[in-house]
Enzyme design. Structure first.
Site, PDB file in Angstrom:
ATOM      1  N   SER A   1      -7.274  33.263 -41.924  1.00 27.18           N
ATOM      2  CA  SER A   1      -6.936  32.172 -41.009  1.00 27.18           C
ATOM      3  C   SER A   1      -6.999  32.700 -39.580  1.00 27.18           C
ATOM      4  O   SER A   1      -7.427  33.833 -39.350  1.00 27.18           O
ATOM      5  CB  SER A   1      -5.548  31.625 -41.329  1.00 27.18           C
ATOM      6  OG  SER A   1      -4.581  32.642 -41.174  1.00 27.18           O
TER       7      SER A   1
ATOM      8  N   TYR B   1       6.292  24.037 -38.085  1.00 24.62           N
ATOM      9  CA  TYR B   1       5.937  25.231 -38.858  1.00 24.62           C
ATOM     10  C   TYR B   1       5.549  26.371 -37.915  1.00 24.62           C
ATOM     11  O   TYR B   1       5.987  27.519 -38.089  1.00 24.62           O
ATOM     12  CB  TYR B   1       4.782  24.925 -39.814  1.00 24.62           C
ATOM     13  CG  TYR B   1       4.266  26.159 -40.514  1.00 24.62           C
ATOM     14  CD1 TYR B   1       3.202  26.892 -39.980  1.00 24.62           C
ATOM     15  CD2 TYR B   1       4.855  26.618 -41.683  1.00 24.62           C
ATOM     16  CE1 TYR B   1       2.744  28.036 -40.588  1.00 24.62           C
ATOM     17  CE2 TYR B   1       4.404  27.768 -42.306  1.00 24.62           C
ATOM     18  CZ  TYR B   1       3.346  28.471 -41.753  1.00 24.62           C
ATOM     19  OH  TYR B   1       2.910  29.614 -42.366  1.00 24.62           O
ATOM     20  N   ASP B   2       4.720  26.060 -36.928  1.00 28.68           N
ATOM     21  CA  ASP B   2       4.283  27.095 -35.975  1.00 28.68           C
ATOM     22  C   ASP B   2       5.474  27.718 -35.252  1.00 28.68           C
ATOM     23  O   ASP B   2       5.501  28.926 -34.997  1.00 28.68           O
ATOM     24  CB  ASP B   2       3.305  26.498 -34.956  1.00 28.68           C
ATOM     25  CG  ASP B   2       1.968  26.132 -35.584  1.00 28.68           C
ATOM     26  OD1 ASP B   2       1.621  26.741 -36.621  1.00 28.68           O
ATOM     27  OD2 ASP B   2       1.290  25.238 -35.059  1.00 28.68           O
TER      28      ASP B   2
ATOM     29  N   GLU C   1     -15.199  25.756 -30.118  1.00 28.36           N
ATOM     30  CA  GLU C   1     -15.463  24.705 -31.100  1.00 28.36           C
ATOM     31  C   GLU C   1     -14.231  23.820 -31.262  1.00 28.36           C
ATOM     32  O   GLU C   1     -13.144  24.161 -30.797  1.00 28.36           O
ATOM     33  CB  GLU C   1     -15.823  25.329 -32.463  1.00 28.36           C
ATOM     34  CG  GLU C   1     -16.878  26.410 -32.390  1.00 28.36           C
ATOM     35  CD  GLU C   1     -16.946  27.243 -33.674  1.00 28.36           C
ATOM     36  OE1 GLU C   1     -16.494  26.758 -34.732  1.00 28.36           O
ATOM     37  OE2 GLU C   1     -17.437  28.383 -33.606  1.00 28.36           O
TER      38      GLU C   1
ATOM     39  N   LYS D   1     -13.987  31.789 -30.063  1.00 29.60           N
ATOM     40  CA  LYS D   1     -14.519  32.968 -30.743  1.00 29.60           C
ATOM     41  C   LYS D   1     -15.380  33.781 -29.783  1.00 29.60           C
ATOM     42  O   LYS D   1     -16.176  33.207 -29.024  1.00 29.60           O
ATOM     43  CB  LYS D   1     -15.387  32.557 -31.943  1.00 29.60           C
ATOM     44  CG  LYS D   1     -14.672  31.722 -32.986  1.00 29.60           C
ATOM     45  CD  LYS D   1     -15.647  31.260 -34.068  1.00 29.60           C
ATOM     46  CE  LYS D   1     -14.967  30.371 -35.089  1.00 29.60           C
ATOM     47  NZ  LYS D   1     -15.939  29.833 -36.070  1.00 29.60           N
TER      48      LYS D   1
ATOM     49  N   LYS E   1     -11.221  22.311 -33.464  1.00 33.09           N
ATOM     50  CA  LYS E   1     -10.417  22.735 -34.614  1.00 33.09           C
ATOM     51  C   LYS E   1     -10.099  21.506 -35.457  1.00 33.09           C
ATOM     52  O   LYS E   1      -9.131  20.792 -35.199  1.00 33.09           O
ATOM     53  CB  LYS E   1      -9.136  23.439 -34.174  1.00 33.09           C
ATOM     54  CG  LYS E   1      -8.366  24.031 -35.345  1.00 33.09           C
ATOM     55  CD  LYS E   1      -7.105  24.737 -34.892  1.00 33.09           C
ATOM     56  CE  LYS E   1      -6.411  25.372 -36.088  1.00 33.09           C
ATOM     57  NZ  LYS E   1      -6.020  24.375 -37.115  1.00 33.09           N
TER      58      LYS E   1
ATOM     59  N   CYS F   1      23.229  -7.957 -45.810  1.00 32.61           N
ATOM     60  CA  CYS F   1      21.767  -7.851 -45.791  1.00 32.61           C
ATOM     61  C   CYS F   1      21.194  -8.838 -44.780  1.00 32.61           C
ATOM     62  O   CYS F   1      21.556 -10.019 -44.785  1.00 32.61           O
ATOM     63  CB  CYS F   1      21.215  -8.144 -47.184  1.00 32.61           C
ATOM     64  SG  CYS F   1      19.417  -8.238 -47.251  1.00 32.61           S
TER      65      CYS F   1
END
Length: 702
Positions: free
Chosen positions: A81, A35-36, A139, A316, A141, A434
Site C-alpha cells: 500500500s 482510521y487514518d 495520478e 510517484k 487516487k 409517535c
C-alpha cells in the site's frame, strides 16, 4: 512502560478490527479519515517507543487477510500500500525525504540496473543534479479495490485482489466480466508475462442505479461505491458481477518477464494504454513541489465532476531507476505517497428536527439543514441516530454546525459551533407519542432508541413491515415495490399484510403508473405466494431479532403456530439461538392485540404444510449442533442450513464444546483447525452428500 505497552497493543487491536471490517467484510464502521487518525497516533507512539515495535503491527502491514470464499493467490511481487500525507506540510516533508535520500545515494556506487527495465537511452543517460532529475508522475487516487491482472503472451490468465499484500483472492472469473478490462492485449512486442495493477471501481451513476434496483427488490443497499465494487468482485456467481456497473483503470506494473518497458513510469502507463489497457487521461508529470501542489488543487476542484469517487492524488517518482534506489519500507515504497483530500466539510444551520419511524418502531431523529453543496451533492439533512448522539453533540435547533460526508457518502454532523449559537435556539425534545400514529413512544431499558408502541397499527411501521413481508426471503411477492406499497397504504387499500391477498384488479389499476398487465402479474404473484412455509411466514412477520435462522428454528421446534404463540419465555429459551431478549420480543409480539388480529387474518389466506415428523433413529442430525465453514459447491449456504434444520439439526455460527459436526467446504480456515483440536467430527462436502443420500429413500434427491 507497561501501561504504554498496553495502550499501544490496544490501539493495534482496534486498528486490526477495522482493517478486517474494511478489507474482508466490506462493512467499515469508521470513516477513512478516522482510521487514518488512529494509524497516525499509533505511528507516533511507536516512534516515541521504538523498543515496543512489533512486526505484526498495523503500521507494518498492508491490509486484512483474504476471505476463504475464493482460492488464495500468492503475489510474486508484493502489492504494497502507500503511506499517506494529509496537507502541504506533509507533502513537503515527503519531498524532502526523497531528495535527501537520493542526494546521499548519488555519491555512492550506482546500484546495478534491472535488465528488464533498460531501454536504448539508458546507457547514454547523463549525470543530473538530483533536484533537476526529480520529476513526479501524479495520478488520481481512486476509491475502489486494488487488483492484479496477469497476462501471458497477451492473454489474461489470472486476476487477484490485493488481500494482505502478499496473498490475495483469485477473482479471475469475475474480472473477465468487466468490459473495460481486455481479455487479450493488442499490438506487438508483448511481454511473455506481465502483471498489471490497477483499481476496480463503480461510477457514481452506476452506483445510484444499482441501489435503486436494490430498493425496488428489497435487497441490501450498499453504503458507497467502493463497498459496492468490492462486494461485486467477491460474488461467487460471475453472472451477478457481470450485471454490476464496474470499471477499471490501471496504475502500474508488478511482475515483468520476457519483455522491456520504458524507465519512466508515465511512459510505462502510455505503453499499457497502447496495449489496450484503460489509463485515466488526467495523469500528469510535475517537476518540483509547486507543480505537484497545483495539480492537487486542480483535482480537488474537479473532484465533483469526475463521475467516480477519489480520495486524493498519488505522487510517484517518475524515474524507475530512482524508484529502485529509493526502495521500500515494510509496507510501502519510499518513492510514492498518497496525498489525501481532507474529509469534505462545510458549515450550515439546523432548521429543524423530524422523527422518522422504522419497521420496528424506532424513532430516528433527522436534522433538516439549510441546503449546502458538499462533494457534488446538495445536502439538506443528516441522520442524528438517537438521543445519546444529540446529547454528545450538545445540538439545538438553530445551531450552526459542521457537516461532513462520512466516507464521502453519508452526511453527518461533526460538531456544533458554539460561538455562533444564537439566543433563540430550541432544545431538541423526543416526542412522547409517535409522530405518525400518536401511540405512546418509550425508551426500552438498555437500548439507545425510543420506539413507537403502535406496532402494525402505525402507518409508518406498516409500510416498512409490508416491505419486509413481501421481500424475497419472506413471502417473495414479485412486482410489489416500495412505491406501490406506499400508495396502497396511503389509499387505505392495505391496513395489514393480510389485506394484500384481497386486492382486486380495479384497486390496483387505480394506482399511479399501474397497467392492466402489471396488475395481473401482481395478482398472480400474490396467489403464488399464498403457499409458503411456516418458517418463511414467521420471518415475514418482522418480529424484532427474529431472522431467517431463528424463524426456522422456531418453526422446527414448535411445528404449529398455536403452540408458538402460547409459549412463555422459559419455553422459548429452549429453542436454539433464542435468548432472553428474543424470547421477550416474541411474547410481546404475540401478546399484542392488533398483531393477533393480523395473524388470524393471515392464517385464513396462507397455507403451509404441517412439519413432517422427524424420527430420531433415522436422522443422525436430530438435536445435533452443526457448524458450516468454507465455500460450498453443491449447495448455497442458506439452502444447506435450511436442509439441516429440517433434519432436526441446530446450526451454529461458531465452534464450541457443544458442536457435534463441522461441515467443511473449500478453504475452511480456523474453524476446522479448532474443531480438529477439539475432536469434533469433520465432514467435507462429498462426504456430507453421501451421508445425506444414505438418509433418503432410494430415488429421491438430497
Amino acid at each position: 512502560m507497561k501501561s504504554m505497552l498496553e495502550k499501544i497493543n490496544q490501539l493495534r487491536d482496534v486498528l486490526k478490527h477495522h482493517e478486517y471490517l474494511y478489507h474482508v467484510n466490506d462493512a467499515p464502521e469508521i470513516t477513512d479519515a478516522e482510521y487514518d487518525a488512529l494509524l497516525e497516533k499509533l505511528r507516533e507512539w511507536e516512534s516515541q517507543y521504538p523498543e515496543l515495535m512489533n512486526p505484526d503491527s498495523p503500521t507494518q502491514k498492508v491490509g486484512a487477510s483474504p476471505s476463504t470464499a475464493f482460492k488464495p493467490v500468492t503475489h510474486q511481487v508484493p502489492m504494497l500500500s502507500l503511506d499517506n500525507v494529509f496537507d502541504e506540510k506533509g507533502f513537503l516533508a515527503f519531498n524532502k525525504r526523497v531528495s535527501e535520500r537520493l542526494e546521499a545515494e548519488s555519491s555512492a556506487q550506482k546500484a546495478s540496473l534491472n535488465p528488464l527495465v533498460r531501454d536504448s537511452d539508458q546507457k547514454n543517460r547523463s549525470e543530473k543534479n538530483v533536484q533537476e532529475a526529480l520529476t513526479f508522475c501524479c495520478e488520481l487516487k481512486l476509491d475502489g479495490l486494488a487488483v492484479s491482472l496477469i497476462y501471458e503472451k497477451g492473454e489474461l490468465t489470472q486476476a487477484a485482489t490485493r488481500g494482505n499484500g502478499f496473498q490475495g483472492e483469485n477473482i479471475t472469473h469475475n474480472i473477465r466480466t468487466i468490459q473495460s478490462i481486455p481479455l487479450r492485449l493488442k499490438g506487438k512486442a508483448l511481454p511473455q508475462r506481465i502483471e498489471i495493477r490497477g483499481e476496480v471501481y463503480m461510477p457514481q451513476a452506476g452506483f445510484e442505479k444499482l441501489n435503486k434496483q436494490a430498493r425496488a427488490n428489497h435487497e441490501k443497499i450498499f453504503s458507497n461505491p467502493r463497498n459496492a465494487a468490492a462486494g461485486s468482485l467477491r460474488q461467487l456467481d460471475p453472472h451477478i458481477t457481470a450485471q454490476r456497473p464496474l470499471n477499471f483503470f490501471c496504475y502500474g506494473v508488478g511482475l515483468l518477464e520476457g519483455g522491456v518497458l520504458p524507465q519512466s513510469h508515465i511512459q510505462r502507463l502510455m505503453q499499457l494504454k497502447a496495449w489496450g489497457l484503460p489509463v485515466h487521461d488526467r495523469i500528469t508529470l510535475c517537476t518540483g513541489a509547486e507543480q505537484v501542489m497545483a495539480f492537487y488543487q486542480e483535482i480537488a476542484q474537479a473532484r465533483a465532476t469526475l463521475g467516480f469517487d477519489i480520495d486524493g492524488i498519488v505522487i510517484k517518482v517518475d524515474d524507475v531507476l530512482l524508484q529502485e534506489k529509493l526502495g521500500f519500507l515494510a509496507k510501502a515504497p519510499r518513492w510514492a505517497t498518497a496525498f489525501k483530500f481532507p474529509a469534505q466539510e462545510k458549515t450550515t444551520q439546523v432548521l429543524g428536527v423530524e422523527f422518522q419511524v422504522g419497521r420496528t418502531g424506532a424513532l430516528t431523529p433527522v436534522a433538516r439543514l439549510e441546503p449546502v453543496e458538499l462533494g457534488g451533492a446538495l445536502v439538506s439533512n443528516a441522520n442524528l441516530h438517537n438521543a445519546d448522539e444529540i446529547a454528545r453533540l450538545g445540538l439545538r435547533i438553530g445551531d450552526t454546525v459542521v457537516v461532513r460526508r462520512a466516507g464521502d457518502v453519508i452526511p453527518q454532523i461533526v460538531n456544533v459551533i458554539i460561538e455562533s449559537r444564537p439566543q433563540n435556539t430550541v432544545e431538541i425534545i423526543f416526542p412522547h407519542h409517535c409522530p405518525i400514529c400518536k401511540s405512546v413512544a418509550k425508551r426500552i431499558e438498555g437500548e439507545a432508541v425510543i420506539r413507537c408502541t403502535g406496532g402494525l397499527f402505525c402507518p409508518a411501521q406498516r409500510k416498512e413491515a409490508l416491505k419486509h413481508f413481501v421481500a424475497r426471503r419472506a413471502l417473495d411477492i414479485e412486482g410489489l415495490g416500495d412505491k406501490i406499497i406506499h400508495q396502497l397504504v396511503d389509499k387505505k387499500y392495505v391496513q395489514n399484510p393480510a389485506d394484500l391477498f384481497h386486492l382486486t384488479s380495479e384497486k390496483l389499476l387505480s394506482l399511479k403508473r399501474m397497467r392492466e398487465k402489471s396488475a395481473q402479474n401482481l395478482l398472480n404473484s400474490l396467489k403464488k405466494s399464498q403457499k409458503t412455509t411456516f418458517a418463511r411466514f414467521l420471518y415475514a412477520l418482522g418480529i424484532r431479532e427474529v431472522g431467517e435462522t431463528t424463524a426456522a428454528n422456531l418453526a422446527l421446534y414448535f411445528g404449529q403456530l398455536d403452540l408458538l404463540r402460547k409459549a412463555d419465555i422459559e419455553t422459548l429459551k429452549k429453542v436454539p439461538d433464542v435468548g432472553e431478549v428474543v424470547a421477550k420480543n416474541l411474547v410481546d409480539f404475540f401478546g399484542n392485540e392488533h398483531h393477533q388480529q393480523v395473524i388470524s387474518a393471515l392464517e385464513s389466506v396462507l397455507d403451509w404444510p404441517d412439519p413432517e415428523p422427524i424420527e430420531k433413529p433415522n436422522h443422525p442430525f436430530r438435536d445435533k449442533t452443526v457448524v458450516l465453514t468454507g465455500s460450498l459447491n453443491a449447495f448455497t449456504r442458506d439452502d444447506l442450513k435450511a436442509h439441516l434444520i429440517s433434519l432436526g439439526a441446530k446450526v451454529s455460527g461458531s465452534v464450541s464444546k457443544k458442536t457435534d459436526f463441522l461441515i467443511a467446504g473449500e478453504n475452511p480456515g480456523s474453524k476446522a483447525q479448532k474443531a480438529e483440536k477439539s475432536g469434533i467430527k469433520i465432514m467435507n462436502e462429498p462426504e456430507l452428500i453421501e451421508f445425506l443420500k444414505a438418509l433418503k429413500p432410494e430415488g429421491t434427491k438430497v
